[in-house]
Motif scaffolding. Structure first.
Motif, PDB file in Angstrom:
ATOM      1  N   LEU A  36       3.080  -2.469  -4.811  1.00  0.00           N
ATOM      2  CA  LEU A  36       4.209  -3.226  -4.131  1.00  0.00           C
ATOM      3  C   LEU A  36       5.508  -2.302  -4.662  1.00  0.00           C
ATOM      4  CD1 LEU A  36       5.123  -5.908  -3.348  1.00  0.00           C
ATOM      5  CD2 LEU A  36       5.447  -6.748  -5.738  1.00  0.00           C
ATOM      6  N   GLU A  37       6.324  -2.262  -3.259  1.00  0.00           N
ATOM      7  CA  GLU A  37       7.658  -1.908  -3.395  1.00  0.00           C
ATOM      8  C   GLU A  37       8.104  -3.208  -3.312  1.00  0.00           C
ATOM      9  OE1 GLU A  37      11.026   0.392  -0.938  1.00  0.00           O
ATOM     10  OE2 GLU A  37       9.429  -0.107   0.031  1.00  0.00           O
ATOM     11  N   ALA A  38       9.212  -3.427  -4.177  1.00  0.00           N
ATOM     12  CA  ALA A  38      10.047  -4.617  -4.039  1.00  0.00           C
ATOM     13  C   ALA A  38      11.502  -4.175  -4.121  1.00  0.00           C
ATOM     14  CB  ALA A  38       9.787  -5.532  -5.179  1.00  0.00           C
ATOM     15  N   ARG A  39      12.196  -4.806  -3.150  1.00  0.00           N
ATOM     16  CA  ARG A  39      13.677  -4.639  -3.075  1.00  0.00           C
ATOM     17  C   ARG A  39      14.460  -5.811  -2.616  1.00  0.00           C
ATOM     18  NH1 ARG A  39      14.955  -4.396   1.900  1.00  0.00           N
ATOM     19  NH2 ARG A  39      13.259  -3.751   3.380  1.00  0.00           N
ATOM     20  N   PRO A  40      15.574  -6.021  -2.847  1.00  0.00           N
ATOM     21  CA  PRO A  40      16.448  -7.093  -2.370  1.00  0.00           C
ATOM     22  C   PRO A  40      16.703  -7.021  -1.007  1.00  0.00           C
ATOM     23  CG  PRO A  40      17.663  -5.712  -3.514  1.00  0.00           C
ATOM     24  CD  PRO A  40      16.425  -5.350  -3.862  1.00  0.00           C
ATOM     25  N   ALA A  56      13.873   3.796   5.424  1.00  0.00           N
ATOM     26  CA  ALA A  56      13.826   4.085   3.947  1.00  0.00           C
ATOM     27  C   ALA A  56      12.285   3.494   3.492  1.00  0.00           C
ATOM     28  CB  ALA A  56      14.937   3.586   3.111  1.00  0.00           C
ATOM     29  N   ASP A  57      11.939   2.304   3.770  1.00  0.00           N
ATOM     30  CA  ASP A  57      10.574   1.933   3.299  1.00  0.00           C
ATOM     31  C   ASP A  57       9.529   2.599   3.690  1.00  0.00           C
ATOM     32  OD1 ASP A  57      11.950  -0.292   1.816  1.00  0.00           O
ATOM     33  OD2 ASP A  57      11.962  -1.534   3.638  1.00  0.00           O
ATOM     34  N   ARG A  58       9.592   3.165   5.030  1.00  0.00           N
ATOM     35  CA  ARG A  58       8.437   3.721   5.470  1.00  0.00           C
ATOM     36  C   ARG A  58       8.460   5.091   5.059  1.00  0.00           C
ATOM     37  NH1 ARG A  58      10.666   0.817   9.975  1.00  0.00           N
ATOM     38  NH2 ARG A  58       9.001  -0.312  11.054  1.00  0.00           N
ATOM     39  N   TRP A  96       9.282   5.735   1.772  1.00  0.00           N
ATOM     40  CA  TRP A  96       8.770   5.775   0.492  1.00  0.00           C
ATOM     41  C   TRP A  96       7.309   5.607   0.569  1.00  0.00           C
ATOM     42  CZ3 TRP A  96       6.289   2.095  -2.041  1.00  0.00           C
ATOM     43  CH2 TRP A  96       6.437   2.182  -3.453  1.00  0.00           C
ATOM     44  N   CYS A  97       6.896   4.837   1.414  1.00  0.00           N
ATOM     45  CA  CYS A  97       5.505   4.398   1.684  1.00  0.00           C
ATOM     46  C   CYS A  97       4.513   5.516   2.102  1.00  0.00           C
ATOM     47  CB  CYS A  97       5.318   3.453   2.299  1.00  0.00           C
ATOM     48  SG  CYS A  97       5.790   1.758   1.859  1.00  0.00           S
ATOM     49  N   ARG A  98       5.190   6.577   2.912  1.00  0.00           N
ATOM     50  CA  ARG A  98       4.380   7.679   3.246  1.00  0.00           C
ATOM     51  C   ARG A  98       4.442   8.874   2.259  1.00  0.00           C
ATOM     52  NH1 ARG A  98       7.303   7.456   9.157  1.00  0.00           N
ATOM     53  NH2 ARG A  98       5.797   6.164  10.035  1.00  0.00           N
ATOM     54  N   GLY A  99       5.520   8.852   1.531  1.00  0.00           N
ATOM     55  CA  GLY A  99       5.634   9.886   0.284  1.00  0.00           C
ATOM     56  C   GLY A  99       4.654   9.305  -0.823  1.00  0.00           C
ATOM     57  N   LEU A 100       4.632   8.232  -0.820  1.00  0.00           N
ATOM     58  CA  LEU A 100       3.554   7.721  -2.125  1.00  0.00           C
ATOM     59  C   LEU A 100       2.290   7.916  -1.699  1.00  0.00           C
ATOM     60  CD1 LEU A 100       3.077   6.155  -4.644  1.00  0.00           C
ATOM     61  CD2 LEU A 100       3.389   3.966  -3.350  1.00  0.00           C
ATOM     62  N   GLN A 101       1.863   7.308  -0.288  1.00  0.00           N
ATOM     63  CA  GLN A 101       0.615   7.711   0.295  1.00  0.00           C
ATOM     64  C   GLN A 101       0.353   9.280   0.247  1.00  0.00           C
ATOM     65  OE1 GLN A 101      -1.507   5.424   0.904  1.00  0.00           O
ATOM     66  NE2 GLN A 101      -3.141   6.717   1.988  1.00  0.00           N
ATOM     67  N   ARG A 102       1.163  10.061   0.705  1.00  0.00           N
ATOM     68  CA  ARG A 102       0.827  11.554   0.635  1.00  0.00           C
ATOM     69  C   ARG A 102       0.439  12.007  -1.254  1.00  0.00           C
ATOM     70  NH1 ARG A 102       4.795  12.228   4.173  1.00  0.00           N
ATOM     71  NH2 ARG A 102       6.302  12.337   2.634  1.00  0.00           N
ATOM     72  N   ALA A 103       1.170  11.293  -1.907  1.00  0.00           N
ATOM     73  CA  ALA A 103       1.023  11.566  -3.457  1.00  0.00           C
ATOM     74  C   ALA A 103      -0.324  11.084  -3.948  1.00  0.00           C
ATOM     75  CB  ALA A 103       2.351  11.033  -4.326  1.00  0.00           C
ATOM     76  N   LEU A 104      -0.778   9.953  -3.038  1.00  0.00           N
ATOM     77  CA  LEU A 104      -2.023   9.517  -3.858  1.00  0.00           C
ATOM     78  C   LEU A 104      -3.231   9.807  -2.980  1.00  0.00           C
ATOM     79  CD1 LEU A 104      -0.555   5.544  -4.040  1.00  0.00           C
ATOM     80  CD2 LEU A 104      -1.364   7.041  -6.021  1.00  0.00           C
ATOM     81  N   LEU A 105      -3.118  10.536  -2.106  1.00  0.00           N
ATOM     82  CA  LEU A 105      -4.038  10.979  -1.189  1.00  0.00           C
ATOM     83  C   LEU A 105      -5.343  11.690  -2.081  1.00  0.00           C
ATOM     84  CD1 LEU A 105      -2.768  12.004   2.303  1.00  0.00           C
ATOM     85  CD2 LEU A 105      -4.204  10.134   1.635  1.00  0.00           C
ATOM     86  N   TYR A 150      -5.304   1.744  -1.414  1.00  0.00           N
ATOM     87  CA  TYR A 150      -4.544   0.775  -0.437  1.00  0.00           C
ATOM     88  C   TYR A 150      -5.053  -0.692  -0.795  1.00  0.00           C
ATOM     89  CZ  TYR A 150      -3.842  -1.197   4.190  1.00  0.00           C
ATOM     90  OH  TYR A 150      -3.406  -1.703   5.070  1.00  0.00           O
ATOM     91  N   PRO A 151      -4.131  -1.870  -0.698  1.00  0.00           N
ATOM     92  CA  PRO A 151      -3.032  -1.768   0.513  1.00  0.00           C
ATOM     93  C   PRO A 151      -1.902  -1.336  -0.592  1.00  0.00           C
ATOM     94  CG  PRO A 151      -3.512  -3.935  -0.189  1.00  0.00           C
ATOM     95  CD  PRO A 151      -4.607  -3.020  -1.032  1.00  0.00           C
ATOM     96  N   LEU A 152      -0.810  -1.038   0.325  1.00  0.00           N
ATOM     97  CA  LEU A 152       0.625  -1.080  -0.105  1.00  0.00           C
ATOM     98  C   LEU A 152       1.203  -2.252   0.386  1.00  0.00           C
ATOM     99  CD1 LEU A 152       1.589   2.724   0.650  1.00  0.00           C
ATOM    100  CD2 LEU A 152       0.873   1.750  -1.418  1.00  0.00           C
ATOM    101  N   PHE A 153       1.987  -2.705  -0.548  1.00  0.00           N
ATOM    102  CA  PHE A 153       2.776  -3.908  -0.189  1.00  0.00           C
ATOM    103  C   PHE A 153       4.404  -3.539  -0.174  1.00  0.00           C
ATOM    104  CE2 PHE A 153      -1.150  -5.510  -1.749  1.00  0.00           C
ATOM    105  CZ  PHE A 153      -1.510  -6.570  -1.061  1.00  0.00           C
ATOM    106  N   VAL A 154       5.259  -4.449   0.650  1.00  0.00           N
ATOM    107  CA  VAL A 154       6.489  -4.415   0.601  1.00  0.00           C
ATOM    108  C   VAL A 154       6.845  -5.926   0.391  1.00  0.00           C
ATOM    109  CG1 VAL A 154       8.666  -4.013   1.886  1.00  0.00           C
ATOM    110  CG2 VAL A 154       6.796  -2.457   1.959  1.00  0.00           C
TER     111      VAL A 154
END
Length: 68
Positions: free
Chosen positions: A14-18, A26-28, A30-39, A46-50
């Protein structure tokens, strides 16, 4: 540790932000970078939440395709 402690387990992130809206560029990124790191992780990630002030949602899989 997840792969050995809970074989076949998965990790939800979960990415949480105000603020809002739900998915900014920026969220996209961050999520793509995290996904690349987790592959290469030895577990499913999965899943990734915002979560924002606008609500909570699952990052659609098509947003992560560029990471693959």
């Amino acid at each position: 540790m997840l792969a050995t402690t809970f074989p076949g387990g998965s990790l939800a992130v979960l990415e949480a932000r105000p603020g809002g809206p739900m998915l900014t560029p920026a969220d996209r990124a961050w999520c793509r970078g995290l996904q690349r790191a987790l592959l290469d992780a030895p577990f499913a990630s999965y899943p990734l939440f915002v979560a924002t002030d606008a609500g909570v949602g699952v990052v659609p899989p098509d947003e992560l395709v560029a990471a693959a």
